[in-house]
Design an enzyme around this catalytic site. Structure first.
Site, PDB file in Angstrom:
ATOM      1  N   GLY A   1      49.647  87.110  58.747  1.00 48.88           N
ATOM      2  CA  GLY A   1      50.381  88.055  59.579  1.00 48.88           C
ATOM      3  C   GLY A   1      49.730  88.265  60.935  1.00 48.88           C
ATOM      4  N   ASN A   2      49.917  89.466  61.463  1.00 46.87           N
ATOM      5  CA  ASN A   2      49.392  89.801  62.798  1.00 46.87           C
ATOM      6  C   ASN A   2      47.893  89.562  62.914  1.00 46.87           C
ATOM      7  OD1 ASN A   2      51.529  90.996  64.498  1.00 46.87           O
ATOM      8  ND2 ASN A   2      51.824  92.291  62.716  1.00 46.87           N
ATOM      9  N   GLY A   3      47.151  90.067  61.921  1.00 52.00           N
ATOM     10  CA  GLY A   3      45.690  89.942  61.958  1.00 52.00           C
ATOM     11  C   GLY A   3      45.267  88.488  61.907  1.00 52.00           C
TER      12      GLY A   3
ATOM     13  N   ASP B   1      56.397  92.452  55.365  1.00 52.59           N
ATOM     14  CA  ASP B   1      56.792  93.600  56.195  1.00 52.59           C
ATOM     15  C   ASP B   1      57.768  93.199  57.300  1.00 52.59           C
ATOM     16  OD1 ASP B   1      54.997  94.910  54.643  1.00 52.59           O
ATOM     17  OD2 ASP B   1      53.626  95.490  56.240  1.00 52.59           O
TER      18      ASP B   1
ATOM     19  N   GLY C   1      47.527  89.734  52.855  1.00 48.42           N
ATOM     20  CA  GLY C   1      48.064  90.027  51.525  1.00 48.42           C
ATOM     21  C   GLY C   1      48.982  88.904  51.058  1.00 48.42           C
TER      22      GLY C   1
ATOM     23  N   ILE D   1      56.736  93.071  43.908  1.00 50.46           N
ATOM     24  CA  ILE D   1      57.632  92.473  44.904  1.00 50.46           C
ATOM     25  C   ILE D   1      56.923  91.372  45.691  1.00 50.46           C
ATOM     26  CG2 ILE D   1      58.688  93.023  47.153  1.00 50.46           C
ATOM     27  CD1 ILE D   1      59.580  95.661  45.800  1.00 50.46           C
ATOM     28  N   ARG D   2      55.636  91.595  45.914  1.00 47.38           N
ATOM     29  CA  ARG D   2      54.867  90.676  46.747  1.00 47.38           C
ATOM     30  C   ARG D   2      54.443  89.418  45.989  1.00 47.38           C
ATOM     31  NH1 ARG D   2      49.662  93.013  49.922  1.00 47.38           N
ATOM     32  NH2 ARG D   2      48.587  92.295  48.082  1.00 47.38           N
TER      33      ARG D   2
ATOM     34  N   TYR E   1      53.452  95.740  44.444  1.00 47.35           N
ATOM     35  CA  TYR E   1      52.766  94.464  44.184  1.00 47.35           C
ATOM     36  C   TYR E   1      53.639  93.493  43.389  1.00 47.35           C
ATOM     37  CZ  TYR E   1      48.666  96.493  46.258  1.00 47.35           C
ATOM     38  OH  TYR E   1      47.804  97.062  47.161  1.00 47.35           O
TER      39      TYR E   1
HETATM   40  N1  LIG Z   1      41.913  90.890  65.798  1.00 48.80           N
HETATM   41  C1  LIG Z   1      41.457  89.980  64.927  1.00 48.80           C
HETATM   42  N2  LIG Z   1      40.719  88.925  65.350  1.00 48.80           N
HETATM   43  C2  LIG Z   1      40.257  88.001  64.482  1.00 48.80           C
HETATM   44  N3  LIG Z   1      40.519  88.020  63.156  1.00 48.80           N
HETATM   45  C3  LIG Z   1      41.263  89.026  62.678  1.00 48.80           C
HETATM   46  C4  LIG Z   1      41.766  90.062  63.528  1.00 48.80           C
HETATM   47  N4  LIG Z   1      42.458  90.933  62.761  1.00 48.80           N
HETATM   48  C5  LIG Z   1      42.377  90.474  61.497  1.00 48.80           C
HETATM   49  N5  LIG Z   1      41.678  89.338  61.442  1.00 48.80           N
HETATM   50  C6  LIG Z   1      41.389  88.540  60.244  1.00 48.80           C
HETATM   51  O1  LIG Z   1      42.618  88.013  59.767  1.00 48.80           O
HETATM   52  C7  LIG Z   1      42.666  88.041  58.357  1.00 48.80           C
HETATM   53  C8  LIG Z   1      43.917  88.709  57.884  1.00 48.80           C
HETATM   54  O2  LIG Z   1      44.130  89.968  58.536  1.00 48.80           O
HETATM   55  P1  LIG Z   1      44.946  91.143  57.853  1.00 48.80           P
HETATM   56  O3  LIG Z   1      45.199  92.177  58.882  1.00 48.80           O
HETATM   57  O4  LIG Z   1      44.263  91.578  56.615  1.00 48.80           O
HETATM   58  O5  LIG Z   1      46.273  90.466  57.358  1.00 48.80           O
HETATM   59  P2  LIG Z   1      47.555  89.934  58.139  1.00 48.80           P
HETATM   60  O6  LIG Z   1      47.204  88.676  58.795  1.00 48.80           O
HETATM   61  O7  LIG Z   1      48.552  89.753  57.075  1.00 48.80           O
HETATM   62  O8  LIG Z   1      47.917  91.000  59.127  1.00 48.80           O
HETATM   63  C9  LIG Z   1      41.410  88.737  57.880  1.00 48.80           C
HETATM   64  O9  LIG Z   1      40.532  87.763  57.368  1.00 48.80           O
HETATM   65  C10 LIG Z   1      40.869  89.418  59.115  1.00 48.80           C
HETATM   66  O10 LIG Z   1      39.468  89.464  59.115  1.00 48.80           O
HETATM   67  O1  LIG Z   2      46.713  96.063  48.979  1.00 50.37           O
HETATM   68  P1  LIG Z   2      46.591  95.130  50.115  1.00 50.37           P
HETATM   69  O2  LIG Z   2      46.302  93.742  49.736  1.00 50.37           O
HETATM   70  O3  LIG Z   2      45.675  95.642  51.162  1.00 50.37           O
HETATM   71  O4  LIG Z   2      48.022  95.028  50.760  1.00 50.37           O
HETATM   72  C1  LIG Z   2      48.751  96.106  51.221  1.00 50.37           C
HETATM   73  C2  LIG Z   2      49.524  95.705  52.444  1.00 50.37           C
HETATM   74  O5  LIG Z   2      50.089  94.429  52.326  1.00 50.37           O
HETATM   75  C3  LIG Z   2      51.353  94.381  52.959  1.00 50.37           C
HETATM   76  O6  LIG Z   2      52.325  94.161  52.014  1.00 50.37           O
HETATM   77  C4  LIG Z   2      51.448  93.260  53.935  1.00 50.37           C
HETATM   78  O7  LIG Z   2      50.371  93.297  54.768  1.00 50.37           O
HETATM   79  P2  LIG Z   2      49.850  91.990  55.479  1.00 50.37           P
HETATM   80  O8  LIG Z   2      51.035  91.422  56.204  1.00 50.37           O
HETATM   81  O9  LIG Z   2      48.799  92.497  56.392  1.00 50.37           O
HETATM   82  O10 LIG Z   2      49.355  91.071  54.441  1.00 50.37           O
HETATM   83  C5  LIG Z   2      51.529  95.776  53.575  1.00 50.37           C
HETATM   84  O11 LIG Z   2      52.838  96.211  53.500  1.00 50.37           O
HETATM   85  C6  LIG Z   2      50.614  96.606  52.760  1.00 50.37           C
HETATM   86  O12 LIG Z   2      50.144  97.721  53.451  1.00 50.37           O
HETATM   87 MG   LIG Z   3      48.295  92.930  59.088  1.00 49.76          MG
END
Ligand SMILES: Nc1ncnc2c1ncn2[C@@H]1O[C@H](COP(=O)(O)OP(=O)(O)O)[C@@H](O)[C@H]1O
Ligand SMILES: O=P(O)(O)OC[C@H]1O[C@](O)(COP(=O)(O)O)[C@@H](O)[C@@H]1O
Ligand SMILES: [Mg+2]
Length: 532
Positions: free
Chosen positions: A273-275, A304, A185, A457-458, A455
């Site tokens: 982020g984490n993903g 977050d 996001g 805020i973001r 949104y």
């Molecule tokens: N465990 C994972 N392994 C590989 N790619 C991932 C994994 N989790 C999420 N991704 C990829 O990372 C990107 C961002 O993940 P998302 O969870 O939406 O946001 P954030 O990085 O902010 O947590 C997406 O393109 C998603 O497909």
């Molecule tokens: O509407 P979207 O783009 O899925 O974003 C919502 C999410 O984005 C966030 O602001 C941040 O999430 P990420 O760090 O995964 O981008 C969360 O608090 C919220 O659940």
């Molecule tokens: Mg995430």
């Protein structure tokens, strides 16, 4: 089973404690057990804190071993070792750094007479420089917010690597093709980080810099990469969003690395982020498997603030500041109405940091609800009964709720976004509806106003303090890549800037400790009781 017990049973209160990164694959000898309050008579909140902490621990340490502390410190050092090109390519060549602050315009140089260098400059970081990760020496596990490794809360030193430019670099700038990608996001400051990465790369002498559009999706064939230079990014930090665009989902790791090979990318800067970091680490692993001399460096992005070990992530400060406008509006609406109640929903999927800090900053919140602390809406100790009390005593009330809070009250849809994140029900709307219904049922007037500024805020641009954080993190990401590190991310720990191996910061999302001083301060400020 009441709603809280069933939420615990279904793991709903800790929806994101599922490991994103499996430590078992790193064959660590042991991981820390965090000892929190040991009282036999634990309150509901304490039980949850303990559950939360214990989920984090993998295998316990044998404290009867007199050498456990030495072993722990050694193990910690190994865990926080930064993956380096020389781990895989023992004969990887190094060169004197081209990052030289005397040399102002390396981008115009062709290096025909060798690289610019300044051996007398004492501005480099020694590879052995370290930063202390934990700075409080707790003397008892019962001390507020204590994070102890053993039951006696023994002082254990945990050192991590200091970030910054190294004297030796492992890439010749003219051979680098650097790419930047922003995923997940939006978050205030993305453009500031992109800008600093580009500017710093140019100072090293890199000319081939591209942006990958719309997150990992941009590695697909249909989207063209965006050439980047100082000229392109000069003013991008003046607006919010991401110059490159963001997205969730996208191609798998193998397809991404195929695409990187085709494009000749050998430095990848991943903002997310984490993903995103789980993805970055998988890309790093895949590059190693294919014997590619690629540096993958992350810059943690999430409003977050749920990335482990860091003081904060960029954009968080701005989000808290921007939330003030919504909270103040809710306060004014509530205060100006006859028996007014304002409800503000803020982001925070699994952690309540924005809600807590925004509540603290405003001084206008009476009830702050976060995912980490369970609550009842109904019943003698519920939120609604307290709102009634506030209307009777103060005449108005303001509630701040994090989006991940109280999900146990909402019907589960099992819906997931493109990245696989659970799509939450709207707790703000639910509280608004329940509040209206409650006061109607008891025959008391209440004027309920709901504000959802999430949104807004973001999407705003970074404030000054985030602007500085983004600048430092962006520069350090480039220094880390040139130093030959890969599979790392940058962060701020105890006000110092560090490099951390990606798996250590994403093994689970960071959550707020309900026994921390900060949460206690928030409760002191709002004056809210326990809602259980
Ligand atoms: N465990 C994972 N392994 C590989 N790619 C991932 C994994 N989790 C999420 N991704 C990829 O990372 C990107 C961002 O993940 P998302 O969870 O939406 O946001 P954030 O990085 O902010 O947590 C997406 O393109 C998603 O497909
Ligand atoms: O509407 P979207 O783009 O899925 O974003 C919502 C999410 O984005 C966030 O602001 C941040 O999430 P990420 O760090 O995964 O981008 C969360 O608090 C919220 O659940
Ligand atoms: Mg995430």
């Amino acid at each position: 089973m009441d709603s809280i017990s069933s939420a615990i049973a279904s793991n709903l209160l800790f929806p994101a404690t599922k490991p994103l990164y499996d430590h078992s694959t790193t064959s660590l000898s042991f991981s820390p057990v965090i000892h929190t309050l040991k009282s036999k008579k634990l309150s509901r909140t304490s039980v949850l804190t303990r559950v939360s902490a214990e989920i984090k621990s993998a295998s316990p340490i044998d404290f009867s071993d007199p050498d456990w502390k030495i072993k722990y410190e050694k193990d910690f050092e190994q865990r926080f070792h930064l993956p380096h090109l020389t781990d895989v390519y023992a004969d990887a060549m190094s060169y004197p750094s081209t990052f030289c602050l005397r040399m102002r315009t390396p981008v115009n140089e062709d290096f025909a007479d060798g690289y610019p260098s300044d051996e007398k400059w004492h501005g480099y970081i020694n590879n052995n420089d370290r930063v202390l990760l934990k700075v409080i020496r707790y003397s008892s596990p019962t001390s507020a917010g204590a994070e102890c490794i053993d039951p006696n809360c023994t002082w254990v030193e945990q050192w991590v690597h200091r970030a910054g430019p190294r004297e030796k670099i492992y890439y010749k700038p003219e051979n680098v093709k650097a790419a930047i990608v922003t995923c997940g996001g939006l978050c205030p400051g993305l453009n500031d980080v992109i800008r600093q990465i580009v500017i710093t790369l140019e100072i090293y002498g890199v000319k081939n810099i591209v942006g990958i559009p719309f997150g990992y999706r941009g590695f697909g064939k249909e989207l063209a990469e965006m050439p980047l230079s100082r000229k392109v990014v000069q003013n991008v930090h003046l607006s919010g969003g991401s110059l490159l665009g963001v997205s969730r989902g996208g191609p798998n790791v193998s397809e991404i690395v195929d695409s990187m090979e085709e494009r000749g990318i050998n430095m990848l800067f991943v903002l997310g982020g984490n993903g995103t970091h789980a993805g970055a680490n998988a890309i790093h692993d895949e590059c190693r498997k294919r014997q590619l001399k690629v540096a993958v460096v992350g810059v943690p992005k999430t409003i977050d603030n749920d990335i482990l070990l860091m003081d904060k992530t960029f954009g968080f400060d701005t989000a808290v500041e921007e939330a003030q406008r919504a909270i103040n509006s809710a306060y004014i609406e509530a205060h100006s109405a006859y028996r007014g109640i304002g409800i503000v929903k803020l982001m925070g999927r699994s952690s309540g940091f924005i809600a807590m800090q925004a509540s603290l900053a405003s001084g206008q919140i009476d009830v702050c609800l976060i995912p980490e602390v369970p609550f009842h809406l109904h019943g003698p100790h519920g939120v609604l009964r307290h709102l009634k009390y506030l209307l009777e005593t103060k005449g108005s009330a303001v509630v701040c709720v994090a989006e991940g809070a109280g999900q146990n009250f909402l019907e589960k849809t099992n819906a997931k976004d493109a990245s696989g994140n659970i799509v939450f029900g709207d707790i703000g709307v639910h509280i608004q509806q329940e509040t209206k219904k409650y006061f109607k049922d008891i025959g008391d007037p209440a004027d309920v106003k709901y504000i959802d500024p999430t949104y807004m805020i973001r999407a705003c641009r970074a404030n000054a303090s985030d602007g500085i954080l983004c600048t430092v993190l962006g520069q350090n990401a480039v220094h880390g890549a040139f130093a030959g590190y890969s599979g790392i991310t940058v962060g701020i720990c105890n006000t110092h800037y560090v490099y951390l191996p990606i798996p250590e910061v994403i093994s689970y999302p960071k959550v707020l400790d309900p026994n921390s001083r900060m949460w206690h301060r928030c409760l002191t400020s709002t004056g809210q009781p326990d809602f259980v």
